[in-house]
Design a protein around this motif. Sequence first.
Motif, PDB file in Angstrom:
ATOM      1  N   HIS A 109       0.783  -1.620  -0.267  1.00  0.00           N
ATOM      2  CA  HIS A 109       0.004   0.164   0.143  1.00  0.00           C
ATOM      3  C   HIS A 109       0.374   1.402  -0.227  1.00  0.00           C
ATOM      4  N   MET A 110       0.610   2.131   0.031  1.00  0.00           N
ATOM      5  CA  MET A 110       0.915   3.719  -0.284  1.00  0.00           C
ATOM      6  C   MET A 110       0.387   4.744   1.045  1.00  0.00           C
ATOM      7  N   ARG A 111       1.466   5.211   1.995  1.00  0.00           N
ATOM      8  CA  ARG A 111       0.532   6.344   2.656  1.00  0.00           C
ATOM      9  C   ARG A 111       2.082   7.174   2.948  1.00  0.00           C
ATOM     10  N   PRO A 112       2.479   7.902   4.000  1.00  0.00           N
ATOM     11  CA  PRO A 112       3.070   8.912   3.964  1.00  0.00           C
ATOM     12  C   PRO A 112       4.555   8.490   4.441  1.00  0.00           C
ATOM     13  N   HIS A 113       5.233   8.682   3.839  1.00  0.00           N
ATOM     14  CA  HIS A 113       7.185   8.244   4.546  1.00  0.00           C
ATOM     15  C   HIS A 113       7.712   9.353   5.303  1.00  0.00           C
ATOM     16  N   THR A 114       6.720  10.682   6.092  1.00  0.00           N
ATOM     17  CA  THR A 114       7.194  11.518   6.890  1.00  0.00           C
ATOM     18  C   THR A 114       6.344  11.605   8.315  1.00  0.00           C
ATOM     19  N   SER A 115       6.266  11.474   8.708  1.00  0.00           N
ATOM     20  CA  SER A 115       4.980  13.071   9.550  1.00  0.00           C
ATOM     21  C   SER A 115       4.350  13.942   9.936  1.00  0.00           C
ATOM     22  N   ASP A 152       8.679  18.706   2.812  1.00  0.00           N
ATOM     23  CA  ASP A 152       8.275  17.701   3.034  1.00  0.00           C
ATOM     24  C   ASP A 152       6.932  16.622   2.353  1.00  0.00           C
ATOM     25  N   GLY A 153       6.316  17.818   1.120  1.00  0.00           N
ATOM     26  CA  GLY A 153       5.869  17.138   0.066  1.00  0.00           C
ATOM     27  C   GLY A 153       6.122  16.993  -1.486  1.00  0.00           C
TER      28      GLY A 153
END
Length: 494
Positions: free
Chosen positions: A441-447, A465-466
Amino acid sequence: MEGEIDKMDFSFDDNNPASIEKYAKQLVGKTFMDVIEMQTRDDESRNRILQAYGNKARKGGLGNLLEEVYFGYKANSISEADFSEAGVELKATPYEKKKNGELKAGERLVLGMISYDKPIELDLYSSHMWGKSRLILLIYYYRNRQLLNNLMYSIDYVKLFTPSEADLLIIEQDYKIIAEKIRAGKAHELSEGDTMYLGACTKGATAEKSLTSQYYNPDIPAKKRAFCYKISYMTYVLNEYMSKEKYQYESIIKDILTIKDRTLKEYCIEKVDYYVKQEDKDLCSAFEVEYQPQNKRLWFDLAMRLLGVKSNKAQEFVKANIVVKSIRVLSNGKIREQSPLPTVTFKELVKEEWEESSVYEYLSQTSFFFVIWRESDMGYRLEGAKFWHIPETILDTVVKEEWEKIVAVIKNGVVFHHKKTASGEVIENNIPGIKDTKVIHMRPHTSKAAYKLKDGTLKGDYEKDGDELPNGEYMTRQSFWLNTDFIAEQLNLK
């Protein structure tokens, strides 16, 4: 250039490996264009060579150029080594430079096709493959992607190469694993993850179009494959034998006799099994590691100590592209650790085809050494270890489908939805997440959330961060991740 040519010796004894190597070493510092200029004396010959080899898309073209133009023989597919009397096979292969300046191999080193239409030898040293690869004249050239003309690539390293005694033991084991799988009629199940240094890589325009019948199992077609040294192994060879940047990694194998009667994988499992059922805190004491349960690296550091390695990398695993992961299983059976895959930007992702994608490349070429810890009253208890790589049947079906769905959403335009929660507003999207998939799956790599949307939304530092989407919007940098439930299922953790 003319002065340099005058100093060169264009004669060599093709029966003598040392003479061949000495002649080849004159290539160091030259480009392929220099070779053409040196060896062609008329415009007609030069133009023919330029037209034949001046194509970046041509596979193996630069090696063929050296064979024909510099060594004076036509490229062929005969079963003997290129210099048959000397037993030397010529292999020209690219290397590249990472952003940090480190050198890495540009591709696998293909050693010969695996024949499915006749019996295969079980012994490496009796095989057709070994006859062509026991002594290789390795020619590394720098594939500088900023250059538009591949003939301007420079030849930087030349050396006769054969694997070390310890490496050959592992390569011999690898060959036997591949051969036994083929003999069992399971060529369709072959994967590079099956083995350590010697792999069975796919060959053909696309793997799907390269299916052929198996000698040992005619009813099930298999992808065409070739024996190869893996990219990770060729990177090791480049740094250890060619350049001055020596690898300084510790070895798991302290004495090669330890893998005379077992495989390296079996040996690693034995080393971990010796400590099974011991608590992490006790193992910290035994290995003189400070017990800091708040530090996520603690269990990884312990995993390396179990293998007899004090640093964060083991030489054999670096050569085999094996990633060590400590998995902590909670009392409810859930895995605590997440497993991210290599990062890729949206703009790079939408240009990729599945079999050339970073996800396919990583999962097809990477194996994992999972060290498993189970939650206990005292902390985490060592449960065991397992080598794992994703089965080809899952990679070519489920993972491919999920990857294509995710890429399609990004290509067609991500849909954003603003949602109010107790902690504030969040921005949701329609990229398939862990609840929508089985394997990846794909999800954020940063908080750190970061957005720049067409509706005027600005949030966080979107440039830092984007990541820019194909339509010009920015959203929080994303990564592919392996689903934890899938890993738990594969490792039989529940």
